[in-house]
Design a protein around this motif. Structure first.
Motif, PDB file in Angstrom:
ATOM      1  N   PHE A 187       0.822  -1.209   0.000  1.00  0.00           N
ATOM      2  CA  PHE A 187       0.000   0.000   0.000  1.00  0.00           C
ATOM      3  C   PHE A 187       0.858   1.263   0.000  1.00  0.00           C
ATOM      4  N   TYR A 188       2.058   1.193   0.589  1.00  0.00           N
ATOM      5  CA  TYR A 188       2.969   2.336   0.513  1.00  0.00           C
ATOM      6  C   TYR A 188       3.365   2.593  -0.942  1.00  0.00           C
ATOM      7  N   THR A 189       3.680   1.523  -1.657  1.00  0.00           N
ATOM      8  CA  THR A 189       4.051   1.693  -3.062  1.00  0.00           C
ATOM      9  C   THR A 189       2.844   2.115  -3.896  1.00  0.00           C
ATOM     10  N   LEU A 190       1.645   1.712  -3.473  1.00  0.00           N
ATOM     11  CA  LEU A 190       0.425   2.150  -4.163  1.00  0.00           C
ATOM     12  C   LEU A 190       0.254   3.669  -4.033  1.00  0.00           C
ATOM     13  N   ILE A 191       0.475   4.195  -2.834  1.00  0.00           N
ATOM     14  CA  ILE A 191       0.397   5.646  -2.634  1.00  0.00           C
ATOM     15  C   ILE A 191       1.474   6.347  -3.448  1.00  0.00           C
ATOM     16  N   ALA A 192       2.678   5.774  -3.471  1.00  0.00           N
ATOM     17  CA  ALA A 192       3.769   6.359  -4.264  1.00  0.00           C
ATOM     18  C   ALA A 192       3.394   6.386  -5.740  1.00  0.00           C
ATOM     19  N   MET A 193       2.782   5.312  -6.219  1.00  0.00           N
ATOM     20  CA  MET A 193       2.362   5.254  -7.619  1.00  0.00           C
ATOM     21  C   MET A 193       1.319   6.328  -7.914  1.00  0.00           C
ATOM     22  N   ALA A 194       0.353   6.497  -7.006  1.00  0.00           N
ATOM     23  CA  ALA A 194      -0.681   7.515  -7.193  1.00  0.00           C
ATOM     24  C   ALA A 194      -0.071   8.912  -7.224  1.00  0.00           C
ATOM     25  N   CYS A 195       0.935   9.134  -6.367  1.00  0.00           N
ATOM     26  CA  CYS A 195       1.622  10.439  -6.352  1.00  0.00           C
ATOM     27  C   CYS A 195       2.316  10.695  -7.695  1.00  0.00           C
ATOM     28  N   LEU A 196       3.031   9.699  -8.196  1.00  0.00           N
ATOM     29  CA  LEU A 196       3.796   9.889  -9.434  1.00  0.00           C
ATOM     30  C   LEU A 196       2.898   9.921 -10.668  1.00  0.00           C
ATOM     31  N   VAL A 242      17.782   8.155  -5.927  1.00  0.00           N
ATOM     32  CA  VAL A 242      17.227   9.121  -6.887  1.00  0.00           C
ATOM     33  C   VAL A 242      15.839   8.704  -7.376  1.00  0.00           C
ATOM     34  N   ASN A 243      15.313   7.625  -6.836  1.00  0.00           N
ATOM     35  CA  ASN A 243      14.008   7.112  -7.230  1.00  0.00           C
ATOM     36  C   ASN A 243      12.923   7.761  -6.368  1.00  0.00           C
ATOM     37  N   PRO A 244      12.090   8.644  -6.930  1.00  0.00           N
ATOM     38  CA  PRO A 244      11.077   9.323  -6.108  1.00  0.00           C
ATOM     39  C   PRO A 244      10.078   8.367  -5.479  1.00  0.00           C
ATOM     40  N   ALA A 245       9.761   7.261  -6.167  1.00  0.00           N
ATOM     41  CA  ALA A 245       8.842   6.276  -5.591  1.00  0.00           C
ATOM     42  C   ALA A 245       9.431   5.675  -4.327  1.00  0.00           C
ATOM     43  N   ASN A 246      10.731   5.408  -4.339  1.00  0.00           N
ATOM     44  CA  ASN A 246      11.382   4.866  -3.154  1.00  0.00           C
ATOM     45  C   ASN A 246      11.448   5.905  -2.037  1.00  0.00           C
ATOM     46  N   MET A 247      11.652   7.168  -2.384  1.00  0.00           N
ATOM     47  CA  MET A 247      11.674   8.228  -1.362  1.00  0.00           C
ATOM     48  C   MET A 247      10.338   8.276  -0.617  1.00  0.00           C
ATOM     49  N   ILE A 248       9.247   8.118  -1.358  1.00  0.00           N
ATOM     50  CA  ILE A 248       7.923   8.171  -0.742  1.00  0.00           C
ATOM     51  C   ILE A 248       7.694   6.944   0.141  1.00  0.00           C
ATOM     52  N   THR A 249       7.938   5.749  -0.400  1.00  0.00           N
ATOM     53  CA  THR A 249       7.712   4.531   0.381  1.00  0.00           C
ATOM     54  C   THR A 249       8.643   4.473   1.585  1.00  0.00           C
ATOM     55  N   ASP A 250       9.886   4.908   1.411  1.00  0.00           N
ATOM     56  CA  ASP A 250      10.839   4.892   2.516  1.00  0.00           C
ATOM     57  C   ASP A 250      10.419   5.882   3.607  1.00  0.00           C
ATOM     58  N   GLY A 251       9.810   6.998   3.189  1.00  0.00           N
ATOM     59  CA  GLY A 251       9.289   7.938   4.173  1.00  0.00           C
ATOM     60  C   GLY A 251       8.179   7.316   5.003  1.00  0.00           C
ATOM     61  N   PHE A 252       7.309   6.530   4.365  1.00  0.00           N
ATOM     62  CA  PHE A 252       6.257   5.824   5.100  1.00  0.00           C
ATOM     63  C   PHE A 252       6.860   4.776   6.039  1.00  0.00           C
ATOM     64  N   TYR A 253       7.872   4.036   5.554  1.00  0.00           N
ATOM     65  CA  TYR A 253       8.527   3.045   6.415  1.00  0.00           C
ATOM     66  C   TYR A 253       9.033   3.696   7.695  1.00  0.00           C
ATOM     67  N   SER A 254       9.693   4.837   7.535  1.00  0.00           N
ATOM     68  CA  SER A 254      10.316   5.501   8.681  1.00  0.00           C
ATOM     69  C   SER A 254       9.276   5.928   9.710  1.00  0.00           C
ATOM     70  N   LEU A 258       1.990  14.027   9.350  1.00  0.00           N
ATOM     71  CA  LEU A 258       3.225  13.720   8.622  1.00  0.00           C
ATOM     72  C   LEU A 258       2.937  12.876   7.383  1.00  0.00           C
ATOM     73  N   ILE A 259       1.947  12.009   7.466  1.00  0.00           N
ATOM     74  CA  ILE A 259       1.550  11.208   6.303  1.00  0.00           C
ATOM     75  C   ILE A 259       0.996  12.111   5.209  1.00  0.00           C
ATOM     76  N   ILE A 260       0.169  13.065   5.604  1.00  0.00           N
ATOM     77  CA  ILE A 260      -0.402  14.006   4.630  1.00  0.00           C
ATOM     78  C   ILE A 260       0.691  14.857   4.002  1.00  0.00           C
ATOM     79  N   LEU A 261       1.633  15.321   4.839  1.00  0.00           N
ATOM     80  CA  LEU A 261       2.745  16.139   4.332  1.00  0.00           C
ATOM     81  C   LEU A 261       3.567  15.368   3.308  1.00  0.00           C
ATOM     82  N   LEU A 262       3.911  14.123   3.635  1.00  0.00           N
ATOM     83  CA  LEU A 262       4.701  13.298   2.720  1.00  0.00           C
ATOM     84  C   LEU A 262       3.953  13.057   1.416  1.00  0.00           C
ATOM     85  N   SER A 263       2.656  12.807   1.499  1.00  0.00           N
ATOM     86  CA  SER A 263       1.856  12.547   0.301  1.00  0.00           C
ATOM     87  C   SER A 263       1.770  13.791  -0.587  1.00  0.00           C
TER      88      SER A 263
END
Length: 393
Positions: A195-204, A341-353, A275-280
């Protein structure tokens, strides 16, 4: 003019069925499939209490740190206890292991712990890992105590209270090292990675909205762009209003996805809602600016640009763990620069943290990385737009 073009851009975006599908409908459909496929994964992956044995000999009795650590991790009054521990002699330990009543047993041989197991699995790995962590803490205690004893000797103190020094050192080590607990029932969640990667996909996927906003104002991409190019209007305001309309549209799609996954699919994103809203929001900005850069820097048809945005998004999500949760760790281990440099990973990694770590250092590192990525994309778009020249329209 700004407000008029803003309203016009919003209407145009919401009437574009292809954009609405990819940015609104597709993430919801994919999220539904994720929920159907992984609905029972939480129960299957929950870490149960592990049955172990410890050889209760003289060597173990002398090791206060091991005794206290396993006592705490096996406390029956603790709902999150990790072990069910039996204290036996070596023959009983071997018999229990042979009968399959325990995962393994611990025996202290020449002051060194030896974990004996018969198979390899999650429980065996946890048992070995916990023992290794406790012994690392023992080393820290010995180092602290040795340094303190050395200082006492240098100061001329001959009446050294060794017991007190080791007790103080143990307390210091406990404060420095995180205590090991069984929190798998509420934190071990492989489904959340999807679901973290799903949110990242929706963002991108907001990149398609940014791309459309720019294409509408390019003379070589649309009739509207031709009119803007020859009109005396402030082109910067026109482009800014279009981009703002695209960003708001992307946020609306993201909000719908969050509401659907939380209300309908019962996804728990944690307690850090602001923080979730900010990251999204920042992740959506990164996707939007990526689409802008692709629209301005590439001389291709709109369909080609759309295909590029989708391809980059899906590749980024794949590398960050969407199609296989181990892929992120494989990339991090072997080619870490890709995920940096992968924005999708930056988003998912932010959720992990936010979900797994107590501190926010890693979270804000990803926030800053996304902002830097967005600034670079905006700069590339600005440079490319300034170089736009047309011999005829």
């Amino acid at each position: 003019m700004f407000v008029h073009n803003f309203k016009y851009s919003l209407k145009t975006l919401f009437r574009n069925k292809t954009l609405i599908f990819w940015t609104f409908a597709f993430p919801i459909i994919l999220g539904t499939f994720f929920n159907m496929a992984f609905s029972n994964i939480e129960n299957s992956e929950k870490l149960d209490i592990i049955n172990i044995a410890i050889v209760n000999n003289e060597n173990f009795d002398k090791n206060e740190i091991l005794k206290e650590a396993f006592k705490e991790l096996s406390d029956e009054n603790n709902e999150d206890r990790l072990f069910n521990t039996k204290y036996v002699n070596i023959d009983e330990a071997k018999a229990l292991l042979s009968d399959g009543d325990i995962t393994g047993y611990l025996n202290i041989v020449e002051e060194q712990p030896k974990v004996t197991i018969t198979t390899n699995g999650i429980n065996e790995t946890v048992f070995k890992f916990v023992t290794e962590e406790i012994m690392q803490q023992t080393g820290i205690v010995n180092d602290i105590a040795t340094e303190q004893i050395k200082n006492e000797m240098i100061s001329g103190n001959i009446n050294i209270d060794y017991k007190k020094i080791y007790k103080d050192a143990f307390e210091i080590a406990q404060n420095q090292e995180a205590k090991i607990e069984n929190i798998s029932s509420n934190n071990l969640s492989y489904t959340m990675i999807e679901f973290y990667t799903l949110i990242a996909m929706a963002c991108l996927y907001g990149g398609m909205l940014g791309m459309t906003a720019i294409n509408q104002n390019l003379a070589n991409m649309s009739s509207n762009g031709k009119r803007i190019s020859v009109s005396p209007t402030n082109k910067a305001k026109v482009i800014l209003s279009s981009v703002l309309a695209s960003y708001i549209t992307a946020l609306i799609g993201l909000a719908i996805l969050f509401i659907y996954t939380i209300v309908a699919l019962k996804v728990d994103y944690g307690n850090n809602s602001p923080l979730i809203i900010l990251l999204s929001c920042i992740g959506s900005l990164a996707g939007l600016t990526m689409g802008m850069a692709i629209a301005t820097c590439l001389k291709a048809s709109e369909n080609t640009k759309t295909g590029i945005v989708i391809s980059i998004t899906m590749l980024g999500c794949f590398l960050s763990g969407m199609m296989g949760i181990t892929m992120k760790y494989i990339v991090d281990k072997n080619i870490p620069i890709i995920n940096k440099v992968n924005p999708a990973n930056m988003i998912t990694d932010g959720f992990y943290s936010l979900y797994y770590y107590e501190t926010l250092e890693r979270y804000f590192f990803n926030i800053i990385s996304l902002l830097i990525f967005s600034i670079i994309m905006i700069f590339l778009s600005y440079i490319s737009l300034r170089r736009q020249r047309y011999e005829s329209l």
